[in-house]
Design a protein around this motif. Structure first.
Motif, PDB file in Angstrom:
ATOM      1  N   LEU A 104      -2.738   4.969  -3.666  1.00 36.78           N
ATOM      2  CA  LEU A 104      -3.711   6.055  -3.640  1.00 36.78           C
ATOM      3  C   LEU A 104      -3.018   7.298  -4.192  1.00 36.78           C
ATOM      4  O   LEU A 104      -2.239   7.950  -3.499  1.00 36.78           O
ATOM      5  CB  LEU A 104      -4.220   6.296  -2.226  1.00 36.78           C
ATOM      6  N   SER A 129     -13.771   3.872 -12.106  1.00 35.69           N
ATOM      7  CA  SER A 129     -13.293   4.961 -11.258  1.00 35.69           C
ATOM      8  C   SER A 129     -13.801   6.327 -11.694  1.00 35.69           C
ATOM      9  O   SER A 129     -13.784   7.283 -10.908  1.00 35.69           O
ATOM     10  CB  SER A 129     -11.759   4.968 -11.244  1.00 35.69           C
ATOM     11  N   ALA A 151      -1.292  -1.515  -4.166  1.00 30.08           N
ATOM     12  CA  ALA A 151      -2.389  -0.547  -4.111  1.00 30.08           C
ATOM     13  C   ALA A 151      -1.796   0.829  -3.853  1.00 30.08           C
ATOM     14  O   ALA A 151      -1.064   1.021  -2.873  1.00 30.08           O
ATOM     15  CB  ALA A 151      -3.374  -0.924  -3.006  1.00 30.08           C
ATOM     16  N   VAL A 203      -8.067   3.242  -6.994  1.00 33.76           N
ATOM     17  CA  VAL A 203      -6.885   2.682  -6.345  1.00 33.76           C
ATOM     18  C   VAL A 203      -6.032   2.059  -7.434  1.00 33.76           C
ATOM     19  O   VAL A 203      -6.436   1.102  -8.099  1.00 33.76           O
ATOM     20  CB  VAL A 203      -7.265   1.638  -5.277  1.00 33.76           C
ATOM     21  N   LEU A 220       0.839  -1.199   0.000  1.00 34.03           N
ATOM     22  CA  LEU A 220       0.000   0.000   0.000  1.00 34.03           C
ATOM     23  C   LEU A 220       0.873   1.248   0.000  1.00 34.03           C
ATOM     24  O   LEU A 220       1.803   1.373   0.794  1.00 34.03           O
ATOM     25  CB  LEU A 220      -0.900   0.017   1.243  1.00 34.03           C
ATOM     26  N   ASN A 277     -12.750   1.468  -6.183  1.00 36.26           N
ATOM     27  CA  ASN A 277     -13.014   0.854  -4.882  1.00 36.26           C
ATOM     28  C   ASN A 277     -14.072   1.599  -4.077  1.00 36.26           C
ATOM     29  O   ASN A 277     -14.077   2.828  -4.025  1.00 36.26           O
ATOM     30  CB  ASN A 277     -11.735   0.806  -4.049  1.00 36.26           C
TER      31      ASN A 277
END
Length: 422
Positions: free
Chosen positions: A318, A256, A316, A274, A75, A358
């Motif tokens: 962001l 998205s 993942a 994501v 992440l 997501n």
């Protein structure tokens, strides 16, 4: 009835297919020159109902903090991309990080994912479609005893949902995936999910689009969706780069980008992009290549066999809608593959990134839009768009047609996010 589907990814195309099978006139609009060229293009290749798990889980906040301190973290949060949309999404995610919500979210994800796998099987039998597909199960690989211990809760929920699974020893893993023999010392065990499958989502989407065209579906490619026109409670049309288009009903399947098109209508959809990465490379050594598909729990990386290719997908990030390719993320994918298998040529790999849509609770948004009577939503599938595509398309087509879906669907609709509407 005429239905316009916005988006020609795997979700939009399966929806169009099922609507056409029910006798509706269907038109699909997409900005790309063909179907399946965005998030569906090079995902991990797993149809994995048994691995359908919400990110929002007890202990995630602590894990996330530890992950972000590591070089190969699964992440990554890019501070420069921080905005209110990301903060709202993270806030919703954290609110779901408790045992009660985790059980609810995982159970409904398993429900739609299992149904979707059954729909995909029926579709494959009906059409004869192929897409480098294999029905050989999935193994979640554990490198530590702690990971095995954490799997016990997931196994309880799998049992409650009637989903076959086994906790494998290392010897049992190697029996099914002999290409892992060089990594024996790294492995402690694995969770085997015999009902999971694999296949090329891009290949499937393009071939199903061809079959949908044979049913009469019209695809308008290279057509940009500019805005949706609406009255107080009805969609009136879609403004595009090729002019204004109208229909009786409209399906939003833009992944998205769904919130962007709905925001001017007064709808704030809790879907956030994501970013995920993948490598696709040729098989060079059958003895060190995957037979089916595995998930490396340590790096949260999936390794899947697709014909004479290997797909490595994961991480993942962001970072908003930024699609730039990160060298660090590639290094993580390569490390997981090299430690476990190695039977592919990484120097020939194609590197790709896509945006997963997501929701904070992990469950997609499938059903009526609530605010507009002729607008339907099929979005927010996160990492499981390929897994849930056939079932989501079938559910929404049944609802639009006025037919009761085969599984409970009320908790899949946007109604569970009533407070998300502006």
């Amino acid at each position: 009835m005429k239905v316009i589907v916005l988006g020609a990814g795997v979700i939009g195309v399966t929806t169009a297919w099922y609507l056409a099978k029910l006798g509706h006139e269907v038109e699909v609009i997409d900005r790309q020159p063909a179907a399946g060229l965005e998030t569906s293009f090079a995902n991990a290749g797993q149809v994995s109902p048994g691995y359908s798990t919400p990110w929002a889980a007890p202990g995630l906040p602590v894990k996330a903090l530890k992950w972000m301190l590591g070089r190969h973290s699964p992440l990554v949060i890019r501070p420069e991309a921080l905005d209110m949309a990301m903060l709202r999404w993270i806030g919703g995610l954290l609110l779901n990080c408790n045992e009660h919500d985790y059980d609810i979210n995982k159970s409904r994800m398993l429900r739609i994912a299992e149904y979707s796998r059954d729909c995909l099987t029926a579709l494959r039998d009906e059409t004869g479609i192929t897409y480098d597909d294999r029905q050989k199960g999935l193994i979640q690989l554990f490198r530590t005893d702690t990971q095995i211990g954490h799997a016990s809760e997931d196994m309880r929920l799998l049992s409650d949902s009637g989903i076959p699974h086994d906790l494998f020893t290392v010897d049992q893993i190697l029996e099914r995936e002999p290409g892992l023999k060089g990594a024996r010392a790294l492995l402690k065990g694995g969770l085997y999910l015999p009902g999971d499958e694999s296949g090329d989502a891009h290949m499937f989407t393009q071939r199903l689009a061809q079959k949908a065209e044979e049913l009469g579906v019209t695809f308008r490619y290279e057509t940009t969706i500019e805005a949706i026109d609406a009255s107080a409670d009805t969609i009136l049309g879609v403004r595009t780069s090729e002019g204004r288009l109208t229909a009786d009903a409209y399906v939003l399947a833009l992944g998205s980008y769904s919130p962007q098109i709905l925001r001017p209508l007064g709808i704030r959809l809790p879907v956030y992009p994501v970013k995920g990465y993948s490598l696709t490379l040729p098989v060079t050594d059958e003895d060190r290549a995957p037979v089916s598909t595995v998930n490396d729990e340590t790096f949260k990386v999936a390794i899947t066999r697709l014909g004479d290719r290997i797909r490595i997908g994961g991480t993942a990030e962001l970072t908003g809608f930024d699609l730039r390719l990160s060298p660090d993320r590639r290094e993580t994918l390569e490390l997981s593959f090299s430690e476990l298998y190695g039977g592919g040529d990484l120097s020939q790999a194609t590197y790709w990134a896509g945006l997963r849509p997501n929701t904070p609770d992990g469950t997609p948004i499938v059903g009526p839009s609530k605010k507009f009577g002729n607008l339907w939503l099929n979005t927010g599938h996160g990492t499981l768009g390929w897994t849930m595509a056939a079932g989501s398309g079938r559910i929404l087509a049944d609802q639009i047609h006025g037919r009761k879906p085969n599984i409970p669907v009320l908790d899949l609709s946007v109604d569970r996010y009533v407070r998300a509407f502006a």
